[in-house]
Design a protein around this motif. Sequence first.
Motif, PDB file in Angstrom:
ATOM      1  N   ALA A 285       1.878 -11.631  12.793  1.00  0.00           N
ATOM      2  CA  ALA A 285       3.084 -11.490  13.617  1.00  0.00           C
ATOM      3  C   ALA A 285       3.204 -10.069  14.177  1.00  0.00           C
ATOM      4  CB  ALA A 285       4.326 -11.887  12.825  1.00  0.00           C
ATOM      5  N   PRO A 286       3.086  -9.034  13.327  1.00  0.00           N
ATOM      6  CA  PRO A 286       3.183  -7.676  13.909  1.00  0.00           C
ATOM      7  C   PRO A 286       2.074  -7.370  14.908  1.00  0.00           C
ATOM      8  CG  PRO A 286       2.884  -7.573  11.496  1.00  0.00           C
ATOM      9  CD  PRO A 286       3.044  -9.011  11.853  1.00  0.00           C
ATOM     10  N   LEU A 287       0.893  -7.958  14.724  1.00  0.00           N
ATOM     11  CA  LEU A 287      -0.194  -7.753  15.694  1.00  0.00           C
ATOM     12  C   LEU A 287       0.177  -8.383  17.032  1.00  0.00           C
ATOM     13  CD1 LEU A 287      -3.259  -8.391  13.373  1.00  0.00           C
ATOM     14  CD2 LEU A 287      -2.660  -6.213  14.462  1.00  0.00           C
ATOM     15  N   ALA A 288       0.727  -9.599  16.975  1.00  0.00           N
ATOM     16  CA  ALA A 288       1.140 -10.264  18.209  1.00  0.00           C
ATOM     17  C   ALA A 288       2.245  -9.457  18.891  1.00  0.00           C
ATOM     18  CB  ALA A 288       1.617 -11.683  17.915  1.00  0.00           C
ATOM     19  N   ASP A 289       3.194  -8.984  18.081  1.00  0.00           N
ATOM     20  CA  ASP A 289       4.294  -8.202  18.655  1.00  0.00           C
ATOM     21  C   ASP A 289       3.770  -6.950  19.352  1.00  0.00           C
ATOM     22  OD1 ASP A 289       6.009 -10.057  17.675  1.00  0.00           O
ATOM     23  OD2 ASP A 289       6.665  -8.872  15.948  1.00  0.00           O
ATOM     24  N   ALA A 290       2.673  -6.406  18.831  1.00  0.00           N
ATOM     25  CA  ALA A 290       2.106  -5.191  19.423  1.00  0.00           C
ATOM     26  C   ALA A 290       1.192  -5.512  20.606  1.00  0.00           C
ATOM     27  CB  ALA A 290       1.330  -4.405  18.357  1.00  0.00           C
ATOM     28  N   GLY A 291       1.077  -6.799  20.950  1.00  0.00           N
ATOM     29  CA  GLY A 291       0.251  -7.178  22.091  1.00  0.00           C
ATOM     30  C   GLY A 291      -1.236  -7.153  21.803  1.00  0.00           C
ATOM     31  N   ASN A 323     -10.695  -1.932  22.698  1.00  0.00           N
ATOM     32  CA  ASN A 323      -9.679  -0.994  23.191  1.00  0.00           C
ATOM     33  C   ASN A 323      -8.296  -1.259  22.600  1.00  0.00           C
ATOM     34  OD1 ASN A 323      -9.046  -3.310  24.503  1.00  0.00           O
ATOM     35  ND2 ASN A 323      -9.303  -2.488  26.579  1.00  0.00           N
ATOM     36  N   GLN A 324      -8.208  -2.261  21.685  1.00  0.00           N
ATOM     37  CA  GLN A 324      -6.915  -2.507  21.045  1.00  0.00           C
ATOM     38  C   GLN A 324      -6.928  -2.111  19.570  1.00  0.00           C
ATOM     39  OE1 GLN A 324      -5.781  -6.569  21.862  1.00  0.00           O
ATOM     40  NE2 GLN A 324      -5.642  -6.208  24.075  1.00  0.00           N
ATOM     41  N   VAL A 325      -8.009  -1.449  19.161  1.00  0.00           N
ATOM     42  CA  VAL A 325      -8.157  -1.123  17.745  1.00  0.00           C
ATOM     43  C   VAL A 325      -7.027  -0.201  17.276  1.00  0.00           C
ATOM     44  CG1 VAL A 325      -9.547   0.225  16.114  1.00  0.00           C
ATOM     45  CG2 VAL A 325     -10.635  -1.502  17.562  1.00  0.00           C
ATOM     46  N   GLU A 326      -6.747   0.827  18.071  1.00  0.00           N
ATOM     47  CA  GLU A 326      -5.732   1.796  17.637  1.00  0.00           C
ATOM     48  C   GLU A 326      -4.366   1.130  17.521  1.00  0.00           C
ATOM     49  OE1 GLU A 326      -6.157   4.773  16.378  1.00  0.00           O
ATOM     50  OE2 GLU A 326      -8.269   4.220  16.598  1.00  0.00           O
ATOM     51  N   ARG A 327      -4.083   0.277  18.489  1.00  0.00           N
ATOM     52  CA  ARG A 327      -2.810  -0.431  18.485  1.00  0.00           C
ATOM     53  C   ARG A 327      -2.712  -1.329  17.250  1.00  0.00           C
ATOM     54  NH1 ARG A 327      -1.766  -4.044  23.610  1.00  0.00           N
ATOM     55  NH2 ARG A 327      -2.885  -2.366  24.666  1.00  0.00           N
ATOM     56  N   ALA A 328      -3.839  -1.984  16.945  1.00  0.00           N
ATOM     57  CA  ALA A 328      -3.856  -2.887  15.786  1.00  0.00           C
ATOM     58  C   ALA A 328      -3.661  -2.097  14.487  1.00  0.00           C
ATOM     59  CB  ALA A 328      -5.175  -3.658  15.756  1.00  0.00           C
ATOM     60  N   LYS A 329      -4.358  -0.949  14.398  1.00  0.00           N
ATOM     61  CA  LYS A 329      -4.242  -0.122  13.186  1.00  0.00           C
ATOM     62  C   LYS A 329      -2.793   0.310  12.976  1.00  0.00           C
ATOM     63  CE  LYS A 329      -6.969   3.375  12.090  1.00  0.00           C
ATOM     64  NZ  LYS A 329      -7.933   4.503  12.284  1.00  0.00           N
ATOM     65  N   ARG A 330      -2.175   0.778  14.093  1.00  0.00           N
ATOM     66  CA  ARG A 330      -0.801   1.258  13.986  1.00  0.00           C
ATOM     67  C   ARG A 330       0.137   0.135  13.535  1.00  0.00           C
ATOM     68  NH1 ARG A 330       0.825   2.501  19.082  1.00  0.00           N
ATOM     69  NH2 ARG A 330      -1.224   3.466  19.313  1.00  0.00           N
ATOM     70  N   ALA A 331      -0.076  -1.056  14.101  1.00  0.00           N
ATOM     71  CA  ALA A 331       0.783  -2.193  13.735  1.00  0.00           C
ATOM     72  C   ALA A 331       0.652  -2.501  12.243  1.00  0.00           C
ATOM     73  CB  ALA A 331       0.419  -3.412  14.579  1.00  0.00           C
ATOM     74  N   MET A 332      -0.589  -2.434  11.722  1.00  0.00           N
ATOM     75  CA  MET A 332      -0.811  -2.728  10.300  1.00  0.00           C
ATOM     76  C   MET A 332      -0.199  -1.648   9.418  1.00  0.00           C
ATOM     77  SD  MET A 332      -2.368  -5.657   9.941  1.00  0.00           S
ATOM     78  CE  MET A 332      -0.985  -6.036  10.992  1.00  0.00           C
ATOM     79  N   GLU A 333      -0.378  -0.406   9.817  1.00  0.00           N
ATOM     80  CA  GLU A 333       0.145   0.695   9.008  1.00  0.00           C
ATOM     81  C   GLU A 333       1.676   0.666   8.961  1.00  0.00           C
ATOM     82  OE1 GLU A 333      -3.806   3.387   9.930  1.00  0.00           O
ATOM     83  OE2 GLU A 333      -1.899   3.861  10.938  1.00  0.00           O
TER      84      GLU A 333
END
Lengths: 418, 418
Positions: A285-291, A323-333
């Motif tokens: 869910a947080p990954l989806a929310d982060a696009g 190119n979405q790795v950083e966004r994904a990491k931030r969402a998980m953290e």
Amino acid sequence: MPLLVMKFGGTSVADLDRIKNVAHKVQREVDRGYDVIVIVSAMAGKTNELVGWVEKTSPMFDAREYDAVVSSGENVTAGLLALTLQEIGVPARSWQGWQVPIQTTSQHSAARFVDIPRANIDQKFAEGFRVAVVAGFQGLGPDGRITTLGRGGSDTTAVAFAAAFDAERCDIYTDVDGVYTTDPRISRKARKLNKIAFEEMLELASLGAKVLQTRSVELAMRFNVKLRVLSSFEDNDETSGTLVCAEDEIMESKIVNGVAYSRDEAKITLVTVEDRPGISAAIFAPLADAGVNVDMIVQNISERDYEDHPGAVTDMTFSVPINQVERAKRAMEEAKAADKIAYDELIVDTDVAKVSVVGIGMRSHSGVAARAFKALADENINIKVIATSEIKISVLIDRKYMELAVQALHDAFELERA
Amino acid sequence: MPLLVMKFGGTSVADLDRIKNVAHKVQREVDRGYDVIVIVSAMAGKTNELVGWVEKTSPMFDAREYDAVVSSGENVTAGLLALTLQEIGVPARSWQGWQVPIQTTSQHSAARFVDIPRANIDQKFAEGFRVAVVAGFQGLGPDGRITTLGRGGSDTTAVAFAAAFDAERCDIYTDVDGVYTTDPRISRKARKLNKIAFEEMLELASLGAKVLQTRSVELAMRFNVKLRVLSSFEDNDETSGTLVCAEDEIMESKIVNGVAYSRDEAKITLVTVEDRPGISAAIFAPLADAGVNVDMIVQNISERDYEDHPGAVTDMTFSVPINQVERAKRAMEEAKAADKIAYDELIVDTDVAKVSVVGIGMRSHSGVAARAFKALADENINIKVIATSEIKISVLIDRKYMELAVQALHDAFELERA
């Protein structure tokens, strides 16, 4: 009179000479007895120029103004092609979206078709016009303003017109001469397919075959519009290109019809995640929310020592565009910091690629996966993640083996043979 | 709320920086309490590019397609300016001609206004928008297709909107800071006028002052729209530029307000023409049919010996634009060959220029012509043809004296003094 839809992209109408070439292709279909609706893109480079101006003017732009500006590129091409056709004696006129009117939803820059009323264009055909040149990629919103359709909008316009006007076929002219069993730059054995099923094309398109936009194939499948992909830069006849059509129109399909790949993948593993109902939702869910566009997902019991974790635990691995790795990491953290999920470690692997074999024949044949895995094993390629669907098997592997894997799979399923 | 119309030409919106400059000028008027309708041209060079493509595609182009293509330039500017205004906090939206809708006649590429309904734009003002950015030069024909207005169309659009919306004023921003008593490149004593009457502006415009298109001044005069000409590239206040307005709003006008010139003139004399009723019509009808714009006409008894001609004879002299000389000669020779007119000789003088003094004060003052002729005589400039109207005296002279004549007349009427 039978009707044909023809669509030409930006490189096909890049300058006046190429527009003339397009006009001759249209004329030939008119001479064959078709009324023709031509969908055109902006001249190559023009849309980028316009988009650049808008973004430079206003980084958080009003999408309605973006649409008003960007749609002008297609209008220019439509007028120029109509003039070129008139010049060689073909009765043609241009249509801007609002003149048809192509009715869309109100989501500017990402609108969807609501209706394409036939009356205005049909009337002109009745008056003797043989060609309607329609500016692609655009429509008219319920607010009376211009909308655009977002990526792939011109292909989608073509399919929508083919559906609305019961076209015999929708020919998508592009800079390649059809759909291949794989990328010819990677395997010289790649072979052009004469026919491919909608479902296969969808998997190949979304996996990076880039010939047709996914959205247009979906629409064609829904309305059973026969699509043909062929080259603007070659002389074509009735058998040229690749026909994308319903499965039941393909007499004998091979089990596998294509090998696709995607280079820009990354693999993220959450190590030692609590294994409980709802944990997948808590992660994705947080990954989806982060696009973040999560593609493959694998949940597996780790072989590491779990003595610190008294409850059931697991590892969760998924792939995302690199190119979405950083966004994904931030969402998980952030989710971890908010105590919504717990994990010991987040491991990122950006050196992976995805390779897939696709074919509707898989539905009725077993052993495809085994054959694919053996082909990779024979080349000593280690598989990191596996995902399967009804008509596709995808694997994530080290990126450096990507070309080798594509070639091995292409050979294994004998795709060079028709 | 009081309403202002502002119009910016192609050089004023040539790139994103200049569009930003325009936005600030608009913002200032909004801050002063005005609702604003902005009329924009295409970015400098864009219209020429589009026209070039059309002409290259189809030399005898379909004007409807020409209009569809060429109008796109203004649409781009309108969208970009609306975005720029939004970016600095001014509620603005763009309007394409068909959205207003600007109703025109059906003459594509040379359409005229039929109606500009206020409802749509008024509604947006009522909703809180402060600026309507309208694409100039275009409208919607009765056939539902885009029309364009021909030369000067953007100035004319501005005036038409000012009339339709009862604007307090119509500000035409351009690359000069106003209307001058004469061309500053010819006389360093040229002075900017604060006010000028519509009639004077018409004479100056058609004589080559090129600041405002004749057609827009005519429309402004008809609807009594106050026009202001001012510079896009300077800081302006309420008193900047030149106000073009009705005569009765100019308290004290000088007798002469400007000296205009036209370099590209030619003089044609038909020697020994039969002097009978209907002879003028016999000469000028074929010229009109050939599309020759005859300007000054003088009929005079020649001093030569007429013994070969028993009836009454005369010479007929007229001026035409220099690039129409060949056309005029051919028309005369054909009329002679067809026995419609008779003359002994046709003499062409392509080394002439026209100089004119213009002023509404002439109506109530005599002696202006004498003063002008004396000024030219003092410089030994020979006058070849004289033509006068209520507010103008024009003379045809040798082209080499043109600058000298302009300076002499400017001095004679003391135009450097306010």
